[in-house]
Scaffold this motif. Structure first.
Motif, PDB file in Angstrom:
ATOM      1  N   PHE A 212      10.809  44.291 -35.693  1.00  0.00           N
ATOM      2  CA  PHE A 212      10.486  44.251 -34.079  1.00  0.00           C
ATOM      3  C   PHE A 212       9.728  42.992 -33.716  1.00  0.00           C
ATOM      4  O   PHE A 212       8.923  42.271 -34.659  1.00  0.00           O
ATOM      5  CB  PHE A 212       9.722  45.551 -33.838  1.00  0.00           C
ATOM      6  N   PRO A 213       9.428  42.899 -32.434  1.00  0.00           N
ATOM      7  CA  PRO A 213       8.496  41.727 -31.992  1.00  0.00           C
ATOM      8  C   PRO A 213       6.984  41.803 -32.639  1.00  0.00           C
ATOM      9  O   PRO A 213       6.500  42.939 -32.626  1.00  0.00           O
ATOM     10  CB  PRO A 213       8.552  41.834 -30.514  1.00  0.00           C
ATOM     11  N   ILE A 214       6.659  40.640 -33.047  1.00  0.00           N
ATOM     12  CA  ILE A 214       5.357  40.559 -33.822  1.00  0.00           C
ATOM     13  C   ILE A 214       4.307  39.797 -33.092  1.00  0.00           C
ATOM     14  O   ILE A 214       3.274  39.923 -32.777  1.00  0.00           O
ATOM     15  CB  ILE A 214       5.463  40.370 -35.138  1.00  0.00           C
ATOM     16  N   THR A 215       4.734  38.405 -32.821  1.00  0.00           N
ATOM     17  CA  THR A 215       4.081  37.452 -32.316  1.00  0.00           C
ATOM     18  C   THR A 215       4.056  37.499 -30.748  1.00  0.00           C
ATOM     19  O   THR A 215       4.882  38.076 -30.179  1.00  0.00           O
ATOM     20  CB  THR A 215       4.487  36.037 -32.668  1.00  0.00           C
ATOM     21  N   ILE A 216       3.024  36.685 -30.066  1.00  0.00           N
ATOM     22  CA  ILE A 216       2.942  36.831 -28.433  1.00  0.00           C
ATOM     23  C   ILE A 216       4.433  36.146 -27.876  1.00  0.00           C
ATOM     24  O   ILE A 216       4.680  36.496 -26.814  1.00  0.00           O
ATOM     25  CB  ILE A 216       1.706  36.172 -28.279  1.00  0.00           C
ATOM     26  N   ASN A 217       4.823  35.201 -28.572  1.00  0.00           N
ATOM     27  CA  ASN A 217       6.013  34.711 -28.152  1.00  0.00           C
ATOM     28  C   ASN A 217       7.245  35.576 -28.208  1.00  0.00           C
ATOM     29  O   ASN A 217       8.556  35.311 -27.662  1.00  0.00           O
ATOM     30  CB  ASN A 217       6.482  33.337 -28.868  1.00  0.00           C
ATOM     31  N   GLN A 218       7.297  36.774 -29.062  1.00  0.00           N
ATOM     32  CA  GLN A 218       8.440  37.389 -29.316  1.00  0.00           C
ATOM     33  C   GLN A 218       7.966  38.839 -28.605  1.00  0.00           C
ATOM     34  O   GLN A 218       8.858  39.559 -28.501  1.00  0.00           O
ATOM     35  CB  GLN A 218       8.530  38.000 -30.649  1.00  0.00           C
ATOM     36  N   ARG A 219       6.918  39.176 -27.750  1.00  0.00           N
ATOM     37  CA  ARG A 219       6.451  40.548 -27.483  1.00  0.00           C
ATOM     38  C   ARG A 219       7.339  41.087 -26.718  1.00  0.00           C
ATOM     39  O   ARG A 219       7.226  42.280 -26.669  1.00  0.00           O
ATOM     40  CB  ARG A 219       5.124  40.293 -26.741  1.00  0.00           C
ATOM     41  N   HIS A 220       8.352  40.562 -25.858  1.00  0.00           N
ATOM     42  CA  HIS A 220       9.446  41.411 -25.077  1.00  0.00           C
ATOM     43  C   HIS A 220      10.774  41.230 -25.815  1.00  0.00           C
ATOM     44  O   HIS A 220      11.627  41.712 -25.094  1.00  0.00           O
ATOM     45  CB  HIS A 220       9.343  40.672 -23.613  1.00  0.00           C
ATOM     46  N   GLY A 221      10.755  40.732 -27.110  1.00  0.00           N
ATOM     47  CA  GLY A 221      12.085  40.708 -27.610  1.00  0.00           C
ATOM     48  C   GLY A 221      12.402  39.856 -28.633  1.00  0.00           C
ATOM     49  O   GLY A 221      12.085  38.488 -28.394  1.00  0.00           O
ATOM     50  N   ILE A 222      13.214  40.000 -29.795  1.00  0.00           N
ATOM     51  CA  ILE A 222      13.652  39.278 -30.713  1.00  0.00           C
ATOM     52  C   ILE A 222      15.499  39.677 -30.347  1.00  0.00           C
ATOM     53  O   ILE A 222      15.817  40.516 -30.852  1.00  0.00           O
ATOM     54  CB  ILE A 222      13.584  39.752 -32.259  1.00  0.00           C
ATOM     55  N   GLU A 223      16.105  38.531 -30.073  1.00  0.00           N
ATOM     56  CA  GLU A 223      17.344  38.854 -29.247  1.00  0.00           C
ATOM     57  C   GLU A 223      18.434  38.155 -29.930  1.00  0.00           C
ATOM     58  O   GLU A 223      18.329  36.970 -30.137  1.00  0.00           O
ATOM     59  CB  GLU A 223      17.318  38.597 -27.776  1.00  0.00           C
TER      60      GLU A 223
END
Length: 433
Positions: A212-223
């Motif tokens: 699931f998203p972990i970092t601030i740059n991923q916080r709304h999704g890993i797509e």
């Protein structure tokens, strides 16, 4: 009109399951100007309330928490204890606590997350690193999927299965558990943008792994992970997966890296070609350089090469919209597949009413800037009974696999669920012009 006679649709449907939940870190918001009380941040006040409980109340509260979680999760004590140690001295002041206090504080800074409650789509497929015990002529595979949960946030989940010698496909049922990874920052990374390393050894089956998203740059999704089995010049095998990280304000391309699907590294890609969606790595170097497909102009497929796996600039436009079903844009449907005839690329085209269809093209093996042939009609598009879902009229894939002379094509429909088709390679190539 699609070449419907090309593809054989398989009786496999993978749908989202809201009962599949993982325990992930929870950090309460603390951004209000009134958040601090007597100089104590919100997280500290929560911990203080737990520490102030009487022994009897502490026991009752912890029993209730453990009873609810133990129905769906293994090793709950370990998970909550680990979470306490993650916040102790960081989110809250370091404190000496009993075992019960540590577990309950860990619970207050955790949450259950139904990572595929809303959708399960945009699959990618590669050969499994472990082929032991597989029957002759068959191949075990790993399937990555985009799961969408609360807040329309995307995570990565996995399935495994078998392609038999006759081209039939079986997907293993997922495990009942889902286990959040143990997370570490990668030493030596950029101070403002470090990569992360994920340890998933607590998962007993690959279907239990959720990223699931972990970092601030991923916080709304890993797509939309596009997996590839990469073989370097020395024969070493690494599995890479390019994906889109969405912060809520901006997107960028990042890379997943693993050799065993137990330990993963996630790092950002850099360079002017990485600020859009849809990059896909070739499965080997070409003329000594890494090669990548991209769509940095939102419309065409580009070829990029680099000496640095994580830095991509420039590029050459190699495939542009030509047919009516791709007038809006054309993009790759995963990493190129090397066959005798060249590099086979599954494509998606966007046509009228934002219909997404799947096609294919063939690139020269030694010089992939040369387009040798392409399908003139879609090889696959949503059928009447498949058109509607979260996003209507969409057929999409993030990666296919060739088994013998058969294309194994997992694909998603309506951004909602996933199914499979197979296409004989010779028939596909014959449909190109």
């Amino acid at each position: 009109m699609a070449n419907d006679d090309l593809a054989t649709h398989l009786p496999i449907t993978l749908r989202p399951d809201p009962k599949r939940v993982a325990i992930r870190p929870f950090t309460p918001a603390d951004d209000s100007p009134h958040a601090a009380v007597d100089g104590r941040p919100r997280a500290q006040r929560i911990a203080d309330r737990v520490l102030a409980l009487s022994a009897a109340d502490l026991t009752i509260d912890l029993k209730r928490v453990m009873s609810g979680l133990s129905e769906h999760h293994r090793d709950v004590n370990m998970v909550l204890r680990r979470r306490f140690h993650e916040v102790d001295g960081l989110l809250i002041d370091h404190c000496s606590v009993s075992e019960e206090q540590a577990l309950l504080i860990g619970a207050y800074f955790s949450e259950e997350y139904a990572f595929e409650a809303a959708a399960l789509f945009n699959p990618s497929i590669v050969a499994h690193p472990d082929q032991s015990g597989v029957q002759p002529g068959a191949r075990r595979f790993v399937l990555s999927l985009r799961g969408v949960g609360e807040g329309h946030v995307s995570s990565v989940t996995f399935r495994t299965g078998i392609c038999d010698a006759d081209g039939s496909v079986t997907v293993d049922p997922p495990g009942l558990q889902a286990v959040a990874p143990r997370i570490e920052k990668i030493p030596g990374g950029a101070p403002d943008d470090p990569g992360v390393r994920l340890f998933c050894e607590d998962s007993r089956d690959l279907s239990e792994v959720v990223i699931f998203p972990i970092t601030i740059n991923q916080r709304h999704g890993i797509e939309d992970v596009r997996l590839v089995r990469f073989v370097d010049d020395d024969g070493n095998v690494t599995y890479f997966g390019t994906y889109t990280a969405f912060s809520g304000e901006a997107i960028r391309q990042e890379m997943l890296r693993t050799t065993d699907f137990v330990t993963f590294e996630l790092n950002a890609l850099r360079g002017d070609a990485t600020a859009n969606k849809g990059m896909a790595l070739f499965p080997r170097r070409i003329n000594g350089r890494y090669a990548m497909l991209g769509r940095q102009d939102h419309e065409n497929i580009w070829l990029l090469t680099s000496d640095d796996l994580y830095n991509w600039t420039g590029g050459t436009r190699i495939v542009s919209p030509r047919w009516d079903w791709e007038f809006v844009q054309i993009g790759n449907g995963g990493s190129p597949i090397e066959i005798d005839e060249g590099w086979l690329v599954i494509t998606h085209g966007v046509g009228p009413v934002r219909n997404y269809c799947l096609g294919a093209c063939l690139l020269d093996r030694d010089d992939p800037t040369k387009l040798l042939a392409r399908t003139t009609y879609p090889i696959l598009q949503p059928r009447a009974e498949e058109r509607y879902g979260y996003v209507p009229n969409v057929a999409y894939t993030c990666g296919a696999m060739v088994h013998g002379r058969t294309l194994i094509l997992p694909y998603a429909l309506a951004d909602s669920f996933t199914t499979f088709a197979t296409v004989p390679l010779d028939r596909l190539l014959h449909a190109m012009a």
